[in-house]
Design a protein around this motif. Structure first.
Motif, PDB file in Angstrom:
ATOM      1  N   MET A   8       0.840  -1.180   0.000  1.00 19.34           N
ATOM      2  CA  MET A   8       0.000   0.000   0.000  1.00 19.34           C
ATOM      3  C   MET A   8       0.885   1.242   0.000  1.00 19.34           C
ATOM      4  N   GLU A   9       0.551   2.212  -0.831  1.00 15.92           N
ATOM      5  CA  GLU A   9       1.340   3.437  -0.927  1.00 15.92           C
ATOM      6  C   GLU A   9       0.995   4.376   0.208  1.00 15.92           C
ATOM      7  N   PRO A  10       2.002   5.108   0.721  1.00 15.82           N
ATOM      8  CA  PRO A  10       1.701   6.080   1.773  1.00 15.82           C
ATOM      9  C   PRO A  10       0.842   7.204   1.218  1.00 15.82           C
ATOM     10  N   ALA A  11       0.087   7.816   2.088  1.00 19.22           N
ATOM     11  CA  ALA A  11      -0.786   8.917   1.663  1.00 19.22           C
ATOM     12  C   ALA A  11      -0.028  10.229   1.686  1.00 19.22           C
ATOM     13  N   SER A  12      -0.325  11.070   0.715  1.00 21.98           N
ATOM     14  CA  SER A  12       0.219  12.424   0.725  1.00 21.98           C
ATOM     15  C   SER A  12      -0.624  13.237   1.695  1.00 21.98           C
ATOM     16  N   PRO A  13      -0.209  14.475   2.017  1.00 20.52           N
ATOM     17  CA  PRO A  13      -0.990  15.280   2.954  1.00 20.52           C
ATOM     18  C   PRO A  13      -2.450  15.456   2.542  1.00 20.52           C
ATOM     19  N   ALA A  14      -2.750  15.416   1.250  1.00 16.12           N
ATOM     20  CA  ALA A  14      -4.138  15.574   0.809  1.00 16.12           C
ATOM     21  C   ALA A  14      -4.884  14.248   0.834  1.00 16.12           C
ATOM     22  N   GLY A  15      -4.183  13.155   1.107  1.00 14.16           N
ATOM     23  CA  GLY A  15      -4.829  11.865   1.216  1.00 14.16           C
ATOM     24  C   GLY A  15      -4.663  10.980   0.009  1.00 14.16           C
ATOM     25  N   GLY A  16      -4.170  11.500  -1.107  1.00 12.96           N
ATOM     26  CA  GLY A  16      -3.943  10.674  -2.287  1.00 12.96           C
ATOM     27  C   GLY A  16      -2.630   9.924  -2.169  1.00 12.96           C
ATOM     28  N   PRO A  17      -2.437   8.905  -3.008  1.00 14.94           N
ATOM     29  CA  PRO A  17      -1.176   8.157  -2.930  1.00 14.94           C
ATOM     30  C   PRO A  17       0.017   9.017  -3.353  1.00 14.94           C
ATOM     31  N   THR A  18       1.111   8.833  -2.671  1.00 12.64           N
ATOM     32  CA  THR A  18       2.331   9.578  -2.975  1.00 12.64           C
ATOM     33  C   THR A  18       3.028   8.957  -4.171  1.00 12.64           C
ATOM     34  N   LEU A  19       3.389   9.779  -5.138  1.00 12.44           N
ATOM     35  CA  LEU A  19       4.158   9.325  -6.288  1.00 12.44           C
ATOM     36  C   LEU A  19       5.641   9.304  -5.933  1.00 12.44           C
ATOM     37  N   VAL A  20       6.150  10.421  -5.410  1.00 12.99           N
ATOM     38  CA  VAL A  20       7.569  10.528  -5.102  1.00 12.99           C
ATOM     39  C   VAL A  20       7.778  11.460  -3.919  1.00 12.99           C
ATOM     40  N   THR A  21       8.789  11.132  -3.123  1.00 10.80           N
ATOM     41  CA  THR A  21       9.251  12.008  -2.060  1.00 10.80           C
ATOM     42  C   THR A  21      10.734  12.239  -2.305  1.00 10.80           C
ATOM     43  N   ALA A  47      24.516  26.286   2.805  1.00 13.41           N
ATOM     44  CA  ALA A  47      23.314  27.049   3.160  1.00 13.41           C
ATOM     45  C   ALA A  47      22.419  26.301   4.140  1.00 13.41           C
ATOM     46  N   GLY A  48      22.735  25.065   4.415  1.00 13.21           N
ATOM     47  CA  GLY A  48      21.937  24.298   5.374  1.00 13.21           C
ATOM     48  C   GLY A  48      20.564  23.916   4.856  1.00 13.21           C
ATOM     49  N   PHE A  49      20.508  23.376   3.635  1.00 14.59           N
ATOM     50  CA  PHE A  49      19.236  22.928   3.085  1.00 14.59           C
ATOM     51  C   PHE A  49      18.589  21.908   4.004  1.00 14.59           C
ATOM     52  N   GLY A  50      17.292  21.879   4.007  1.00 10.19           N
ATOM     53  CA  GLY A  50      16.519  20.880   4.724  1.00 10.19           C
ATOM     54  C   GLY A  50      15.149  20.804   4.093  1.00 10.19           C
ATOM     55  N   ASP A  51      15.114  20.395   2.833  1.00  6.70           N
ATOM     56  CA  ASP A  51      13.879  20.459   2.054  1.00  6.70           C
ATOM     57  C   ASP A  51      13.359  19.079   1.687  1.00  6.70           C
ATOM     58  N   THR A  52      12.052  18.932   1.747  1.00  8.07           N
ATOM     59  CA  THR A  52      11.395  17.731   1.249  1.00  8.07           C
ATOM     60  C   THR A  52      10.242  18.162   0.374  1.00  8.07           C
ATOM     61  N   VAL A  53      10.203  17.621  -0.833  1.00  8.50           N
ATOM     62  CA  VAL A  53       9.073  17.856  -1.721  1.00  8.50           C
ATOM     63  C   VAL A  53       8.392  16.505  -1.942  1.00  8.50           C
ATOM     64  N   THR A  54       7.075  16.538  -1.845  1.00  9.51           N
ATOM     65  CA  THR A  54       6.267  15.356  -2.081  1.00  9.51           C
ATOM     66  C   THR A  54       5.319  15.662  -3.224  1.00  9.51           C
ATOM     67  N   VAL A  55       5.241  14.737  -4.168  1.00  9.28           N
ATOM     68  CA  VAL A  55       4.313  14.870  -5.285  1.00  9.28           C
ATOM     69  C   VAL A  55       3.372  13.679  -5.217  1.00  9.28           C
ATOM     70  N   ASP A  56       2.075  13.958  -5.201  1.00  8.62           N
ATOM     71  CA  ASP A  56       1.126  12.847  -5.155  1.00  8.62           C
ATOM     72  C   ASP A  56       0.788  12.390  -6.579  1.00  8.62           C
TER      73      ASP A  56
END
Length: 121
Positions: free
Chosen positions: A1-14, A22-31
């Motif tokens: 089962m795929e994890p849910a994105s914040p909107a509740g749909g399945p996550t495609l990629v994280t 610069a101390g990056f600390g970024d996460t992008v999630t695409v459902d």
């Protein structure tokens, strides 16, 4: 089962990018519907159908699905992590050539979500 994105749909990629001077600390999630969100920004954009198809194609071209500590000992290195389906890998400093198109597109999404720009230009 795929994890849910914040909107509740399945996550495609994280995708996570951390470190650097610069101390990056970024996460992008695409459902699966193409909605992109960045962990540090309460905003989202929706990819066009062509962008979403392109992202899937770029992710499908990745064959290097093993993690490597190479480059992690370099001062101010940047660590990249991609989770796509059942696959997950982490790389430091330099990403493999087969990652480059996907990482470039995902880095662009980070910038666009922060700026609230729906389309790349």
């Amino acid at each position: 089962m795929e994890p849910a994105s914040p909107a509740g749909g399945p996550t495609l990629v994280t995708y996570t990018r951390t470190g650097g001077f610069a101390g990056f600390g970024d996460t992008v999630t695409v459902d699966a519907a193409g909605v992109a969100r960045v962990s540090s920004k309460p905003a989202e954009i929706t990819l066009s159908a062509a962008e979403l198809d392109g992202l899937r194609a770029n992710l499908d071209r990745i064959r290097t699905w093993w993690s490597s500590p190479a480059g992690c000992d370099i001062a101010d290195h940047i660590a990249y992590s991609i989770t796509y389906g059942e696959r997950r890998a982490r790389r430091c400093h330099v990403v493999p050539r087969d990652w480059q198109p996907a990482v470039s597109q995902l880095d662009d999404l980070l910038v666009r979500v922060r700026a609230g720009r729906a389309t790349g230009a």
